[in-house]
Design an enzyme around this catalytic site. Structure first.
Site, PDB file in Angstrom:
ATOM      1  N   GLY A  89      24.059  88.478  60.588  1.00 13.63           N
ATOM      2  CA  GLY A  89      24.137  89.119  59.267  1.00 13.63           C
ATOM      3  C   GLY A  89      23.810  88.151  58.138  1.00 13.63           C
ATOM      4  O   GLY A  89      23.237  87.098  58.333  1.00 13.63           O
ATOM      5  N   SER A 145      15.431  81.487  55.562  1.00 15.98           N
ATOM      6  CA  SER A 145      14.521  82.151  56.506  1.00 15.98           C
ATOM      7  C   SER A 145      13.225  82.540  55.805  1.00 15.98           C
ATOM      8  O   SER A 145      13.250  83.285  54.818  1.00 15.98           O
ATOM      9  CB  SER A 145      15.190  83.417  57.076  1.00 15.98           C
ATOM     10  OG  SER A 145      16.358  83.075  57.761  1.00 15.98           O
ATOM     11  N   CYS A 309      24.611  73.257  77.929  1.00 15.01           N
ATOM     12  CA  CYS A 309      24.880  73.716  76.566  1.00 15.01           C
ATOM     13  C   CYS A 309      26.334  74.180  76.509  1.00 15.01           C
ATOM     14  O   CYS A 309      27.172  73.640  77.214  1.00 15.01           O
ATOM     15  CB  CYS A 309      23.885  74.799  76.145  1.00 15.01           C
ATOM     16  SG  CYS A 309      24.016  76.337  77.091  1.00 15.01           S
ATOM     17  N   CYS A 324      28.264  81.953  72.655  1.00 13.78           N
ATOM     18  CA  CYS A 324      27.102  81.473  71.899  1.00 13.78           C
ATOM     19  C   CYS A 324      26.668  82.576  70.946  1.00 13.78           C
ATOM     20  O   CYS A 324      26.914  83.762  71.195  1.00 13.78           O
ATOM     21  CB  CYS A 324      25.976  81.125  72.886  1.00 13.78           C
ATOM     22  SG  CYS A 324      24.363  80.921  72.113  1.00 13.78           S
ATOM     23  N   ASP A 325      25.979  82.177  69.893  1.00 10.14           N
ATOM     24  CA  ASP A 325      25.439  83.126  68.921  1.00 10.14           C
ATOM     25  C   ASP A 325      24.519  84.157  69.591  1.00 10.14           C
ATOM     26  O   ASP A 325      24.444  85.306  69.173  1.00 10.14           O
ATOM     27  CB  ASP A 325      24.663  82.305  67.874  1.00 10.14           C
ATOM     28  CG  ASP A 325      23.992  83.156  66.832  1.00 10.14           C
ATOM     29  OD1 ASP A 325      24.563  84.188  66.478  1.00 10.14           O
ATOM     30  OD2 ASP A 325      22.906  82.769  66.367  1.00 10.14           O
ATOM     31  N   CYS A 379      16.307  78.129  76.717  1.00  7.62           N
ATOM     32  CA  CYS A 379      17.571  78.876  76.571  1.00  7.62           C
ATOM     33  C   CYS A 379      17.750  79.931  77.673  1.00  7.62           C
ATOM     34  O   CYS A 379      16.838  80.714  77.944  1.00  7.62           O
ATOM     35  CB  CYS A 379      17.601  79.561  75.212  1.00  7.62           C
ATOM     36  SG  CYS A 379      19.105  80.522  74.979  1.00  7.62           S
TER      37      CYS A 379
HETATM   38  S1  SF4 Z   1      21.278  79.128  72.223  1.00  6.06           S
HETATM   39 FE1  SF4 Z   1      20.854  79.115  74.450  1.00  6.06          FE
HETATM   40  S2  SF4 Z   1      20.803  76.956  74.996  1.00  6.06           S
HETATM   41 FE2  SF4 Z   1      21.848  77.107  73.013  1.00  6.06          FE
HETATM   42  S3  SF4 Z   1      24.033  77.265  73.478  1.00  6.06           S
HETATM   43 FE3  SF4 Z   1      23.227  79.334  73.340  1.00  6.06          FE
HETATM   44  S4  SF4 Z   1      22.713  79.861  75.466  1.00  6.06           S
HETATM   45 FE4  SF4 Z   1      22.882  77.660  75.395  1.00  6.06          FE
END
Ligand code: SF4
Ligand code: SF4
Length: 428
Positions: A89, A145, A309, A324-325, A379
């Protein structure tokens, strides 16, 4: 002045007692307004959380949850700096008073000898002189952005009414410069602008003039609104390089605006060439600084190219913490900060398993790859294609990543020479 909220009880932090020199650090991206945004960008990976997580009409982090998060986040870390990243957001929808409160609470809960820093990722639309004075005074690092010149930016970044946003974002760029605010440019590389790497790069370098340029590949499977990463049906995944593993096909596995894997490699390689020729040591491009650090054996500076990660989590406005985001799905919800201390969730076995899986789940194709130590399969959210021999779990971007890394390795004598080093200093 908003009154200070009384301290309420936190769940206890149960991490082992810290010894002198122990180092606990993690990072949490905060979404104080949930997925709510004042724009309607076509490729947004987060807007759909309003429905997925049933966020209602006006998701807002309450003051008591804000204070609980700030308190727990600081309490659980022992590093020299604690970084708060405000994202969405669109976090500026919270209004300036919310952020005034943020810095008050941070000052209240800060530990001696530990610096507090703030990053704000924004589309820039709401920024004005008052916002900028605040951001400058409190040294917020702004991430703005912007996807390139007007035609490329406006292709996917538009308002709720479908109106272009370029002019308004450029007004924010002028404001940030006028107030001498440090900012980074975050450019989402999608199916269209990936074919114009030099136009995009020169525009960012010469017109936007940020401190650092960050490129982020737009990649989502068509099912991303409903299916969490890692929960894909392996039988339905296409082989890397096949038509279904590219955007723009009727039965493609990816959303139409996703960057084509080959174009991602083309984009990075062309920008790299221009940068190496003209801008080495003068302009900072996130990907390039990172890959040089890795090549020299100094480790990855970002999570996507690291071996493991899991130290970059996300907290939603309602106090739920996620791995994670990019994994804000019910399947990756770690818990709630009213029930379990944020530090315990961040260092939990479950979260560690999430982080180690980045390496442990790599297909044999990656384990045998020449560029493994630079890439580590990128990722996990993008690992929804099969290897040429049919193993699931390969990164969708693989063909482009290989192209980029091949170019870096081929050029290493050139840039290392400028740094007074030789290829003997490299891990590859
Ligand atoms: S963006 Fe991908 S690589 Fe980074 S912490 Fe999240 S899952 Fe892991
Ligand atoms: S370049 Fe491709 S094969 Fe090599 S590690 Fe990365 S994703 Fe795996």
């Amino acid at each position: 002045m908003i009154p200070i909220h009384p301290l309420d009880q936190d769940p206890r932090l149960t991490l082992p007692a810290l010894e002198e020199g122990d180092f606990y650090a993690f990072h949490v991206m905060i979404k104080p307004a949930g997925a709510q945004c004042n724009l309607d960008c076509a490729y947004c990976f987060y807007l759909h959380k309003e429905d997925l997580l049933q966020q209602g009409k006006l998701p807002r982090m309450s003051e008591s949850l804000l204070e609980a998060h700030i308190r727990q986040y600081i309490a659980a870390q022992t590093g020299p700096e604690v970084v708060f990243t405000w994202q969405g957001g669109e976090p500026t929808l919270m209004g300036l008073d919310f952020f005034r409160r943020v810095v008050e609470l941070q000052a209240r809960h800060a530990k001696p000898g530990q610096a507090i820093a703030n990053d704000l990722q924004t589309n820039g639309i709401l920024l004005d002189d008052e916002w900028c004075a605040f951001l400058k005074q409190h040294r917020f690092l702004v991430g703005l952005s912007i996807d390139g010149p007007a035609a490329l930016h406006d292709a996917y970044r538009y308002s709720k009414g479908g109106k272009p946003t370029f002019e308004r974002v450029m007004a924010a760029v002028q404001l940030l410069h006028r107030h001498a605010i440090t900012f980074n440019a975050l450019c989402v590389v999608n199916r269209l602008n990936a074919r114009k790497p030099i136009d995009v790069y020169r525009f960012l370098r010469d017109e936007v003039r940020p401190r650092i340029i960050q490129f982020l590949p737009a990649v989502e499977p068509v099912s991303f609104r409903a299916v969490a990463p890692g929960y894909w049906n392996p039988d339905e995944l296409p082989v890397s390089g096949s038509p279904r593993a590219r955007p723009g096909q009727p039965d493609s596995v990816v959303a139409d605006w996703s960057v084509d894997p080959e174009d991602w490699g083309y984009f990075l390689t062309r920008v790299w060439e221009e940068w190496l020729k003209r801008d080495f040591g003068r302009v900072f491009v996130d990907q390039f600084e990172n890959v040089i650090s890795q090549l020299l054996g100094r480790g990855a500076q970002n999570c996507v190219s690291g071996q493991i990660c899991g130290k970059a989590l996300a907290i939603e406005h309602d106090g739920s913490l996620y791995s994670c985001d990019h994994f804000v799905y019910p399947e990756y919800r770690l818990g709630h900060i009213r029930e379990v201390h944020e530090g315990d969730m961040a260092f939990s076995e479950r979260q560690q398993a999430f982080g180690f899986a980045k390496y442990q789940t790599l297909p044999a194709y990656c384990r045998g790859c020449r560029y493994l130590q630079l890439c580590w399969g990128e990722c996990p959210k993008n690992r929804f294609v099969k290897t040429p021999d049919g193993e699931a779990g390969l990164n969708y971007l693989c063909p482009g990543l290989k192209k980029f890394y091949a170019r870096i390795v081929a050029d290493r004598a050139v840039f290392l020479g400028r740094m007074g080093m030789s290829t003997g200093n490299c891990i590859i």
